[in-house]
Scaffold this active site. Structure first.
Site, PDB file in Angstrom:
ATOM      1  N   HIS A 185      40.009  46.094  39.339  1.00  0.00           N
ATOM      2  CA  HIS A 185      38.748  46.453  38.677  1.00  0.00           C
ATOM      3  C   HIS A 185      37.560  46.290  39.617  1.00  0.00           C
ATOM      4  O   HIS A 185      37.490  45.357  40.415  1.00  0.00           O
ATOM      5  CB  HIS A 185      38.559  45.701  37.357  1.00  0.00           C
ATOM      6  N   GLU A 244      36.012  45.677  33.276  1.00  0.00           N
ATOM      7  CA  GLU A 244      37.133  44.802  32.933  1.00  0.00           C
ATOM      8  C   GLU A 244      36.638  43.476  32.383  1.00  0.00           C
ATOM      9  O   GLU A 244      37.215  42.926  31.434  1.00  0.00           O
ATOM     10  CB  GLU A 244      38.008  44.564  34.178  1.00  0.00           C
ATOM     11  N   ASP A 285      44.866  41.737  40.446  1.00  0.00           N
ATOM     12  CA  ASP A 285      43.659  40.990  40.118  1.00  0.00           C
ATOM     13  C   ASP A 285      43.716  39.625  40.800  1.00  0.00           C
ATOM     14  O   ASP A 285      44.651  39.324  41.543  1.00  0.00           O
ATOM     15  CB  ASP A 285      43.570  40.830  38.591  1.00  0.00           C
ATOM     16  N   HIS A 327      34.865  33.197  38.991  1.00  0.00           N
ATOM     17  CA  HIS A 327      33.782  33.193  38.007  1.00  0.00           C
ATOM     18  C   HIS A 327      32.694  32.193  38.398  1.00  0.00           C
ATOM     19  O   HIS A 327      32.190  31.418  37.586  1.00  0.00           O
ATOM     20  CB  HIS A 327      34.312  32.947  36.583  1.00  0.00           C
TER      21      HIS A 327
END
Length: 361
Positions: free
Chosen positions: A68, A214, A237, A325
Site C-alpha cells: 500500500h 489501506e 506489508d 506507526h
C-alpha cells in the site's frame, strides 16, 4: 551521507515521498517511475491505486502482489485565532510518539514545516507529567501569529500533514531507518518482483500494485482487486518485530534479519491454507528463511483482497519492522531480499493446474 546505490536510492525516494491516506499521488508517482520499465502496462483504478501488469502468458492465472502506498499522518481540521493548527489523525497513532515531532504540511502554496507542540515539564504539575497527553488537545505550530497569517501561508482545513524523517542507513548498513516503511517497503517488493521476472518465463499474469487508503480501512485493495480479478493475491506489508526490550515472545517473536513473515492470522482474515502451504513449501525447497507471525490487533490488504467477488485465495507476507506507526521505523535489508526471492519463486511455480489445486486445498 555515503552515496547510495540504485536500490537504496529507490528506497529513499519511496520513503521520502509524502502520501498519507487519501493523498497518495507523490508516492504513486515514485512507484510508477520505478516499476514502469518492468511492466507490460501501467494504469490506475478510479480510487488511485497503481496497477502494473506484467504478462508471462496472456491467458495465465492472475497473481496480485500488493503493497500500500499510503502512510499514517494527519489532516488539518481547524486553524485557531493565533495561527495554531488542529488536526485529525489519519491511521493509528499512539499519543506518546507524537509530541514535539516535526511534520510537513502540504498546502496550496507548497510544503511548510510545523511541529506538534508540547508543554515544557517545568510548568506541569507532577501528576500531569505522569499522564499521557490526549491527541484531541494537541496542536501544530507553524510559526504563524494569527489565522490570517497561517492562511497566507496557504494552509487550509483538509491539508495533509506528514511525519518528517530523513532516510538513514545505520552503522550496521543492513539496517535502514526511515518514515513510511509502512508500507513503501511493500511497494518496493512489488517493484523488485516485476524487475526480477523481466526475463523469466512463467505462465502467469503478474500485477504489481500500490494500493491507496489501506491505513483507514483497506479501501484501495477493494477497488484494485475488483479491477484485476486475480486468481491468487499477496499483500506485502510491514509486520511486528519482537526483538526490542519490552516486547515478550507472547506479543511478537519475529526478529529483524530472520526472513519474511508468513502471516497465519490477523484481524482482517485467516490466511488461505492452500496458498500458505505452497508458500512454505517453496521457501523450504529453496532454502529461503521465513518466520511465522500473527497480528491479532491489525489487518493487511489481504483482508479486502480475499473477499472480492466470489473470493480470492490470499496470504500476507510481511517484513518485521521496529517502531511502526511512528515517525520512523527500522527494517533489515536481508528480509527485503528474501521476501522478493520467495515471491518470485512462488510465481515461477504457479500455473493454472497449481492454482486450481491451491484454491481447493
Amino acid at each position: 551521507m555515503t552515496k547510495l546505490n540504485d536500490r537504496l536510492t529507490m528506497l529513499k525516494e519511496l520513503t521520502d515521498a509524502k502520501g498519507i491516506s487519501g493523498n497518495e499521488k507523490e508516492a504513486r508517482e515514485v512507484m510508477k517511475k520505478y516499476i514502469s520499465a518492468y511492466a507490460t502496462e501501467v494504469y490506475t483504478d478510479h480510487l488511485g491505486s497503481l496497477i502494473a501488469k506484467k504478462v508471462g502468458k496472456e491467458d495465465g492465472p492472475k497473481v496480485m502482489v500488493a503493497g500500500h502506498l499510503d502512510e499514517i499522518g494527519f489532516m488539518v481540521t481547524r486553524i485557531d485565532d493565533n495561527g495554531f493548527l488542529y488536526f485529525q489523525t489519519i491511521g493509528g497513532w499512539w499519543s506518546q510518539v507524537m509530541l514535539a515531532q516535526r511534520v510537513t504540511i502540504q498546502t496550496s502554496k507548497g510544503d511548510i514545516t510545523g511541529i506538534i507542540g508540547s508543554k515544557p515539564p517545568h510548568i506541569m504539575p507532577a501528576e500531569a507529567r505522569k499522564k499521557p497527553y490526549e491527541i484531541k488537545d494537541m496542536f501544530i505550530d507553524i510559526g504563524a501569529a494569527s489565522r490570517e497569517e497561517a492562511e497566507s501561508f496557504g494552509v487550509r482545513p483538509g491539508d495533509s500533514v506528514i511525519p518528517y524523517f530523513e532516510f538513514t542507513q545505520m552503522k550496521n548498513e543492513k539496517l535502514l531507518l526511515a518514515k513510511a516503511w509502512d508500507n513503501r517497503i511493500g511497494c518496493a517488493i512489488a517493484i523488485e518482483v516485476l524487475k526480477q521476472l523481466k526475463d523469466v518465463e512463467h505462465p502467469n499474469v503478474v500485477y504489481g500494485v500500490g494500493t491507496v487508503q489501506e491505513e483507514v480501512g483497506l479501501r484501495g485493495a477493494k477497488t484494485a482487486t475488483n479491477t484485476i480479478k486475480p486468481d491468487i493475491g499477496f499483500a506485502v506489508d510491514t509486520g511486528i518485530a519482537g526483538d526490542t526490550p519490552g516486547i515478550s515472545p507472547k506479543e511478537a517473536d519475529s526478529k529483524l534479519g530472520d526472513g519474511p513473515q508468513i502471516i497465519l492470522y490477523d484481524a482482517s482474515m485467516i490466511s488461505h491454507k492452500g496458498v500458505r502451504d505452497f508458500v512454505v513449501k517453496t521457501a523450504e525447497t529453496n532454502d529461503i528463511p521465513f518466520q511465522y507471525a500473527n497480528i491479532a490487533g491489525g489487518g493487511t490488504d489481504s483482508g479486502s483482497i480475499h473477499l472480492t467477488a466470489n473470493g480470492v485465495p490470499a496470504l500476507s507476507i510481511t517484513i518485521a519492522t521496529r517502531y511502526i506507526h511512528s515517525h520512523a521505523a527500522m527494517i533489515h535489508q536481508d528480509d527485503f531480499d528474501h521476501a522478493v526471492q520467495l515471491i518470485v519463486e512462488v510465481i515461477k511455480g504457479l500455473d493454472a493446474d497449481k492454482v486450481k489445486e491451491i484454491t481447493f486445498n
